[in-house]
Design a protein around this motif. Structure first.
Motif, PDB file in Angstrom:
ATOM      1  N   SER A 187      54.156  64.598  63.015  1.00  5.94           N
ATOM      2  CA  SER A 187      53.477  63.486  62.365  1.00  5.94           C
ATOM      3  C   SER A 187      53.232  62.353  63.354  1.00  5.94           C
ATOM      4  N   LEU A 188      52.273  61.507  63.039  1.00  5.86           N
ATOM      5  CA  LEU A 188      51.986  60.306  63.815  1.00  5.86           C
ATOM      6  C   LEU A 188      51.622  59.194  62.844  1.00  5.86           C
ATOM      7  N   ILE A 189      51.519  57.976  63.353  1.00  7.94           N
ATOM      8  CA  ILE A 189      51.276  56.802  62.505  1.00  7.94           C
ATOM      9  C   ILE A 189      50.000  56.102  62.950  1.00  7.94           C
ATOM     10  N   VAL A 190      49.043  55.986  62.044  1.00  6.84           N
ATOM     11  CA  VAL A 190      47.817  55.242  62.333  1.00  6.84           C
ATOM     12  C   VAL A 190      48.072  53.766  62.051  1.00  6.84           C
ATOM     13  N   GLU A 191      47.838  52.926  63.050  1.00  8.61           N
ATOM     14  CA  GLU A 191      48.145  51.501  62.939  1.00  8.61           C
ATOM     15  C   GLU A 191      46.909  50.632  62.769  1.00  8.61           C
TER      16      GLU A 191
ATOM     17  N   HIS B 128      37.955  55.868  53.230  1.00 13.98           N
ATOM     18  CA  HIS B 128      39.278  56.121  52.652  1.00 13.98           C
ATOM     19  C   HIS B 128      40.378  55.515  53.517  1.00 13.98           C
ATOM     20  N   LEU B 129      40.279  55.684  54.831  1.00 17.34           N
ATOM     21  CA  LEU B 129      41.332  55.202  55.725  1.00 17.34           C
ATOM     22  C   LEU B 129      41.378  53.677  55.767  1.00 17.34           C
ATOM     23  N   LYS B 130      40.215  53.054  55.763  1.00 16.79           N
ATOM     24  CA  LYS B 130      40.174  51.580  55.718  1.00 16.79           C
ATOM     25  C   LYS B 130      40.834  51.082  54.436  1.00 16.79           C
ATOM     26  N   PHE B 131      40.508  51.713  53.313  1.00 21.21           N
ATOM     27  CA  PHE B 131      41.098  51.336  52.031  1.00 21.21           C
ATOM     28  C   PHE B 131      42.609  51.538  52.063  1.00 21.21           C
ATOM     29  N   ASP B 132      43.052  52.677  52.606  1.00 22.37           N
ATOM     30  CA  ASP B 132      44.471  52.996  52.637  1.00 22.37           C
ATOM     31  C   ASP B 132      45.255  51.985  53.465  1.00 22.37           C
ATOM     32  N   LEU B 133      44.701  51.552  54.596  1.00 16.32           N
ATOM     33  CA  LEU B 133      45.386  50.601  55.456  1.00 16.32           C
ATOM     34  C   LEU B 133      45.394  49.196  54.866  1.00 16.32           C
TER      35      LEU B 133
ATOM     36  N   LYS C 102      45.272  48.346  51.481  1.00 10.51           N
ATOM     37  CA  LYS C 102      45.870  48.194  50.159  1.00 10.51           C
ATOM     38  C   LYS C 102      47.314  48.705  50.135  1.00 10.51           C
ATOM     39  N   GLY C 103      48.251  47.782  50.235  1.00  5.93           N
ATOM     40  CA  GLY C 103      49.654  48.161  50.137  1.00  5.93           C
ATOM     41  C   GLY C 103      50.127  48.998  51.317  1.00  5.93           C
ATOM     42  N   GLU C 104      51.232  49.700  51.112  1.00  5.66           N
ATOM     43  CA  GLU C 104      51.772  50.550  52.167  1.00  5.66           C
ATOM     44  C   GLU C 104      50.901  51.790  52.324  1.00  5.66           C
ATOM     45  N   PRO C 105      50.449  52.098  53.553  1.00  6.03           N
ATOM     46  CA  PRO C 105      49.573  53.259  53.752  1.00  6.03           C
ATOM     47  C   PRO C 105      50.229  54.550  53.267  1.00  6.03           C
ATOM     48  N   SER C 106      49.451  55.374  52.552  1.00  3.21           N
ATOM     49  CA  SER C 106      49.971  56.638  52.031  1.00  3.21           C
ATOM     50  C   SER C 106      49.352  57.852  52.722  1.00  3.21           C
ATOM     51  N   GLN C 107      48.231  57.643  53.420  1.00  2.00           N
ATOM     52  CA  GLN C 107      47.601  58.766  54.117  1.00  2.00           C
ATOM     53  C   GLN C 107      48.464  59.185  55.302  1.00  2.00           C
ATOM     54  N   GLU C 108      48.784  60.470  55.368  1.00  2.00           N
ATOM     55  CA  GLU C 108      49.604  60.978  56.458  1.00  2.00           C
ATOM     56  C   GLU C 108      48.750  61.703  57.491  1.00  2.00           C
ATOM     57  N   TRP C 109      49.235  61.705  58.721  1.00  2.00           N
ATOM     58  CA  TRP C 109      48.535  62.294  59.848  1.00  2.00           C
ATOM     59  C   TRP C 109      49.480  63.194  60.633  1.00  2.00           C
ATOM     60  N   SER C 110      48.931  64.195  61.288  1.00  2.00           N
ATOM     61  CA  SER C 110      49.689  65.044  62.202  1.00  2.00           C
ATOM     62  C   SER C 110      48.826  65.339  63.422  1.00  2.00           C
ATOM     63  N   TYR C 111      49.484  65.787  64.471  1.00  2.00           N
ATOM     64  CA  TYR C 111      48.739  66.289  65.623  1.00  2.00           C
ATOM     65  C   TYR C 111      49.299  67.655  65.999  1.00  2.00           C
ATOM     66  N   GLY C 112      48.412  68.546  66.441  1.00  2.00           N
ATOM     67  CA  GLY C 112      48.809  69.880  66.862  1.00  2.00           C
ATOM     68  C   GLY C 112      48.898  69.948  68.373  1.00  2.00           C
ATOM     69  N   TYR C 113      49.901  70.663  68.863  1.00  2.00           N
ATOM     70  CA  TYR C 113      50.101  70.724  70.312  1.00  2.00           C
ATOM     71  C   TYR C 113      50.775  72.029  70.704  1.00  2.00           C
ATOM     72  N   GLY C 114      50.648  72.370  71.971  1.00  2.00           N
ATOM     73  CA  GLY C 114      51.365  73.494  72.554  1.00  2.00           C
ATOM     74  C   GLY C 114      52.280  72.979  73.650  1.00  2.00           C
ATOM     75  N   VAL C 115      53.456  73.576  73.765  1.00  2.00           N
ATOM     76  CA  VAL C 115      54.427  73.158  74.786  1.00  2.00           C
ATOM     77  C   VAL C 115      54.142  73.919  76.078  1.00  2.00           C
ATOM     78  N   MET C 116      53.755  73.186  77.109  1.00  2.00           N
ATOM     79  CA  MET C 116      53.478  73.788  78.414  1.00  2.00           C
ATOM     80  C   MET C 116      54.725  73.833  79.295  1.00  2.00           C
ATOM     81  N   ASP C 117      55.627  72.880  79.107  1.00  2.00           N
ATOM     82  CA  ASP C 117      56.856  72.847  79.892  1.00  2.00           C
ATOM     83  C   ASP C 117      57.895  72.027  79.131  1.00  2.00           C
ATOM     84  N   ALA C 118      59.136  72.484  79.141  1.00  2.00           N
ATOM     85  CA  ALA C 118      60.219  71.788  78.440  1.00  2.00           C
ATOM     86  C   ALA C 118      61.548  72.220  79.030  1.00  2.00           C
TER      87      ALA C 118
END
Length: 249
Positions: free
Chosen positions: A7-11, A94-99, A101-117
């Motif tokens: 998950s990530l947070i849109v500010e 939708h995103l403008k409205f969500d940000l 009006k009150g606490e944002p409820s729209q959730e976000w994620s990002y997809g990734y692959g691990v190249m090194d760890a």
């Protein structure tokens, strides 16, 4: 390369469709038990440009683009919605409205692959330190991935063989991580905790149950033969993964 999601947070989101999302604080351990080296996101000059996709749907037209980069110990996604498209305008509204009006409820994620760890002990716990990530996409979703990482493969997507392949890949990743955790704890004179052992025991029981499963309509010879072939293939693949898994217990 297996795709994971977090998950990530849109500010911020402005009238032109430009926004800013905070992905990670590099020095912190996130709620998935992962930490980040500096450069994990920002290894590519100019940042990583990726599509913005609705709910990780790779068959959908992108809603826009995002630039993933690092600044002062934080990873960000710079969002650019395409307001020349109906979907881009609708999501922007939708995103403008969500940000606004009150606490944002729209959730976000990002997809990734691990190249090194790598893995290391921090405060008595094994932490996966992500050194280099290939970001695939950023997505507004119905429900974010904050409770844990996962793959983009779903039970209803792809063929049965595809699902088996994805499950085996997930098991391989779990086996590798379990071996690392076990080795790190043994090096510190400790064993796996009772809760983790109980989880692994449940997984073992479920894998054993899979090997006993095989269902088909007895009146449909073709369906029965197809199901039997799939059962044999699943059993073969799962037995191989299970043998590797059992060696870690």
């Amino acid at each position: 390369m297996k795709t994971e999601i977090k998950s990530l947070i849109v500010e911020q989101m402005d009238d032109a469709g430009h926004g800013l999302a905070r992905i990670a604080t590099l020095s912190a351990v996130d709620h998935d038990g992962d930490a980040y080296e500096e450069g994990a996101f920002g290894w590519k000059e100019g940042g990583q440009w990726v599509p913005i996709l609705p709910a990780h749907n790779r068959k959908a037209l992108p809603l826009g683009k995002a630039r993933v980069y690092e600044a002062k110990g934080v990873a960000y996604a710079e969002l650019h919605l395409n307001l020349d498209t109906d979907d881009g305008r609708n999501w922007h509204s939708h995103l403008k409205f969500d940000l606004a009006k009150g606490e944002p409820s729209q959730e976000w994620s990002y997809g990734y692959g691990v190249m090194d760890a790598r893995q290391e002990l921090r405060g008595g716990e094994v932490v996966r330190v992500l050194k280099k990530l290939d970001i695939h996409e950023v997505s507004p979703v119905v429900r974010g991935a904050g409770a844990g990482t996962g793959t983009l493969g779903m039970k209803s997507h792809g063929t049965f063989a595809d699902q088996i392949d994805q499950t085996i890949a997930d098991l391989d990743d779990l086996v590798e991580r379990a071996e690392g955790v076990k080795a790190a704890r043994e090096g510190d004179g400790r064993q796996l905790g009772a809760e983790r052992l109980a989880q692994l025991g449940e997984l073992k029981a479920r894998l054993e149950a899979v090997l006993e499963t095989g269902q088909a309509d007895p009146d449909d010879a073709e369906a029965k033969a197809r199901a039997e072939g799939e059962r044999i293939a699943a059993a073969f693949e799962t037995r191989d993964a299970f043998r590797r898994w059992a060696r870690t217990l």
